[in-house]
Design an enzyme around this catalytic site. Structure first.
Site, PDB file in Angstrom:
ATOM      1  N   SER A 186       0.784  -1.233   0.000  1.00 33.94           N
ATOM      2  CA  SER A 186       0.000   0.000   0.000  1.00 33.94           C
ATOM      3  C   SER A 186       0.819   1.287   0.000  1.00 33.94           C
ATOM      4  O   SER A 186       0.301   2.342  -0.354  1.00 33.94           O
ATOM      5  CB  SER A 186      -0.952   0.019   1.195  1.00 33.94           C
ATOM      6  OG  SER A 186      -0.235  -0.050   2.413  1.00 33.94           O
ATOM      7  N   HIS A 214      -5.591  -4.039  -1.695  1.00 34.18           N
ATOM      8  CA  HIS A 214      -5.376  -3.003  -2.711  1.00 34.18           C
ATOM      9  C   HIS A 214      -5.314  -3.577  -4.127  1.00 34.18           C
ATOM     10  O   HIS A 214      -5.036  -2.844  -5.074  1.00 34.18           O
ATOM     11  CB  HIS A 214      -4.096  -2.221  -2.405  1.00 34.18           C
ATOM     12  CG  HIS A 214      -4.233  -1.309  -1.226  1.00 34.18           C
ATOM     13  ND1 HIS A 214      -4.718  -0.026  -1.325  1.00 34.18           N
ATOM     14  CD2 HIS A 214      -3.956  -1.503   0.081  1.00 34.18           C
ATOM     15  CE1 HIS A 214      -4.728   0.540  -0.127  1.00 34.18           C
ATOM     16  NE2 HIS A 214      -4.265  -0.338   0.743  1.00 34.18           N
ATOM     17  N   LYS A 244     -12.528  -0.631   0.041  1.00 36.90           N
ATOM     18  CA  LYS A 244     -11.670   0.168  -0.844  1.00 36.90           C
ATOM     19  C   LYS A 244     -12.327   0.262  -2.221  1.00 36.90           C
ATOM     20  O   LYS A 244     -13.236   1.048  -2.408  1.00 36.90           O
ATOM     21  CB  LYS A 244     -10.254  -0.418  -0.863  1.00 36.90           C
ATOM     22  CG  LYS A 244      -9.562  -0.286   0.492  1.00 36.90           C
ATOM     23  CD  LYS A 244      -8.142  -0.789   0.469  1.00 36.90           C
ATOM     24  CE  LYS A 244      -7.409  -0.475   1.765  1.00 36.90           C
ATOM     25  NZ  LYS A 244      -7.981  -1.104   2.965  1.00 36.90           N
TER      26      LYS A 244
END
Length: 396
Positions: A186, A214, A244
């Site tokens: 990240s 991610h 996310k």
């Protein structure tokens, strides 16, 4: 009356953090977390959100959430194992398994909780875990909770991983050995070397565990890092987040049916925490359906990410070796990094500074997260502000 010892501990340590420039100021938003946000009455181009695909404000998700509230209420009312499993939870988990190309999936209240739940449910003090040194804090805490022997290997260093896997296996000390890695890291945006990790795992009979927080919605046409490498049948644990790219809240573990069955009877957050609320479950399912039906948002995300990267490089910023939309502007000096972030804010861009101990000392950076919801005009305006602030501070 509060404890004097506690007050002394808190006050001394808070002042120390502030003195070192490591005390984080939280900025409450006065708007939705979209491509443009409002803080203290000021509108800013938002480059700090994990809302990669813009789904957090998508009308289709809002409608799904409203319908779920109307039918099921605002809360699930119980833990999953009593009567907190709504048919919505089952539908979400079935959709997630299809999306991740696995036999089954289990949903949790957060991505952080997934790692606390899954690692400790399978590993114990007679086992060992090989963990990339740059893995997320939730992985580190999940490993600690399991009481397994934690063996850190150098970041994405396959020779180091193989040597440590060989030593652990040949020691005969451990019943089970797992290798854990983030799919996408990240802070730098680089991708784990999953094909090499799988080869090492097969050689030494290691469990494979990928936290794709991610990567989901970003790589593999949206299905994640494991799909990106065509390894859906080779990874034992696929961890993902619903907060996310999916745009809502929660997390999940995807894998074989027997793994998911085990987590449902042995992972403590599933057993002892009230389940995800109906609106969030329905919105998450709708988001997964959108990603499975079309790659449009994914393509727009990458188009914007590549545009921003090219613009920052052209201006002379050091953007590291990112392979994903995560785009660091590496400044180095912590004080200058924070000053740069402050100047961006003053000029109309919200991009938070990231400094030690989140990243190694001397590698302070402003971390940019372009999304599918940004327009080229927004990105051009941001680049213009970056150029102005960068020149003012002697960064470029």
């Amino acid at each position: 009356m509060s404890s004097k010892t506690l007050d002394q501990f808190l006050n001394v340590n808070l002042e120390e953090l502030k003195g070192k420039g490591l005390y984080n100021i939280i900025d409450p938003l006065e708007s939705a977390n979209g491509p443009v946000i409002k803080i203290n009455g000021k509108e800013l181009i938002n480059l700090s959100s994990n809302n990669y695909l813009g789904l957090a404000t998508d009308d289709r998700l809002k409608k799904a959430a409203e319908e779920a509230i109307s039918q099921f209420g605002v809360g699930a009312g119980a833990v999953r194992t009593i009567n907190g499993t709504l048919k919505l939870h089952v539908e979400l988990e079935e959709k997630l398994a299809e999306f991740k190309q696995t036999e089954a999936a289990i949903a949790y209240q957060s991505g952080f909780m997934c790692n606390m739940a899954a690692i400790s449910a399978v590993m114990d003090n007679k086992d060992a875990i090989l963990s990339d040194e740059l893995n997320h804090a939730s992985i580190i805490d999940g490993c600690r909770l399991s009481r397994a022997k934690i063996i850190r290997f150098n970041h994405s260093d396959m020779e180091d991983l193989r040597a440590k896997a060989k030593k652990a296996k040949e020691s005969g000390q451990f019943n089970k050995i797992m290798v854990i890695t983030d799919g996408v890291f990240s802070m730098d945006g680089d991708i784990a070397k999953l094909p090499e990790i799988v080869k090492i795992a097969e050689e030494f009979d290691l469990f494979t565990y990928v936290d794709d927080a991610h990567g989901s919605g970003v790589l593999g046409g949206g299905a994640g890092t494991v799909k990106h490498f065509g390894l859906s049948d080779k990874i034992d644990f696929q961890i993902g987040t619903l907060s996310k790219a999916i745009g809502v809240v929660g997390g999940y573990v995807a894998g074989k049916q027997n793994l998911i069955d085990w987590l449902k009877v042995r992972s403590r957050p599933f057993l002892f925490s009230t389940s995800l609320p109906p609106a969030d479950v329905a919105a998450s399912t709708k988001a997964i359906e959108i990603l499975m039906d079309s790659t449009e948002l994914n393509e727009r995300l990458w188009e914007n990410a590549n545009y921003l990267k090219a613009g920052l490089e052209r201006l002379g910023f050091d953007i590291g070796h990112s392979e994903t939309p995560i785009t660091p502007c590496i400044i180095g000096d912590e004080v200058k990094t924070q000053e740069f972030s402050k100047r961006l804010y003053e000029e109309g861009v919200y991009a938070k500074s990231i400094v030690f101990p989140t990243v190694p000392q001397g590698t302070g950076r402003v971390r940019n997260m372009p999304s599918a919801a940004h327009t080229k005009e927004m990105l051009d305006q941001a680049l213009s502000i970056y150029e102005k602030a960068g020149k003012e501070l002697g960064i470029i």
